[in-house]
Write a protein that holds these residues in place. Structure first.
Motif, PDB file in Angstrom:
ATOM      1  N   SER A   1       3.373 -32.680 -38.762  1.00  0.00           N
ATOM      2  CA  SER A   1       3.705 -32.864 -37.342  1.00  0.00           C
ATOM      3  C   SER A   1       5.135 -33.339 -37.143  1.00  0.00           C
ATOM      4  O   SER A   1       5.696 -33.186 -36.066  1.00  0.00           O
TER       5      SER A   1
ATOM      6  N   SER B   1       5.652 -28.962 -36.716  1.00  0.00           N
ATOM      7  CA  SER B   1       4.676 -27.886 -36.862  1.00  0.00           C
ATOM      8  C   SER B   1       4.500 -27.071 -35.590  1.00  0.00           C
ATOM      9  O   SER B   1       4.130 -25.904 -35.645  1.00  0.00           O
ATOM     10  N   ASP B   2       4.772 -27.673 -34.421  1.00  0.00           N
ATOM     11  CA  ASP B   2       4.620 -26.926 -33.171  1.00  0.00           C
ATOM     12  C   ASP B   2       5.915 -26.240 -32.735  1.00  0.00           C
ATOM     13  O   ASP B   2       5.959 -25.593 -31.694  1.00  0.00           O
TER      14      ASP B   2
ATOM     15  N   THR C   1       9.217 -23.496 -33.266  1.00  0.00           N
ATOM     16  CA  THR C   1       9.293 -22.082 -33.644  1.00  0.00           C
ATOM     17  C   THR C   1      10.375 -21.904 -34.707  1.00  0.00           C
ATOM     18  O   THR C   1      11.357 -22.663 -34.742  1.00  0.00           O
TER      19      THR C   1
END
Length: 80
Positions: free
Chosen positions: A47, A70-71, A73
């Motif tokens: 994360s 992780s979120d 791009t």
């Protein structure tokens, strides 16, 4: 031993270390059919990590891209 490892299915998968890619691996740059992708991470917590990825193909081209957390791009692959 790298020669016995399967090729990665998708270069977008989060992984650390050195992996092989092949002609059927997704999200690899350029036209290299085979080569290696090396991923560096600053943390083991997915994360909150920064990822840098370098790809070296058998055409001798080198590419780099990065991702934050992780979120995030992935950036576009840039040829060095």
């Amino acid at each position: 031993m790298l020669a016995n490892n399967p090729y990665i299915a998708d270069a977008n998968d989060l992984m650390a270390g050195l992996k092989q890619f092949g002609p059927n691996s997704l999200n690899t740059p350029g036209t290299d059919g085979y080569g290696f992708i090396r991923t560096y991470a600053n943390s083991t917590d997915p994360s909150y990590r920064y990822l840098w990825r370098y790809q070296v193909g058998f055409s001798k081209a080198v590419y780099v891209r990065w991702k934050i957390n992780s979120d995030g791009t992935w950036s576009a692959w840039l040829k060095l």
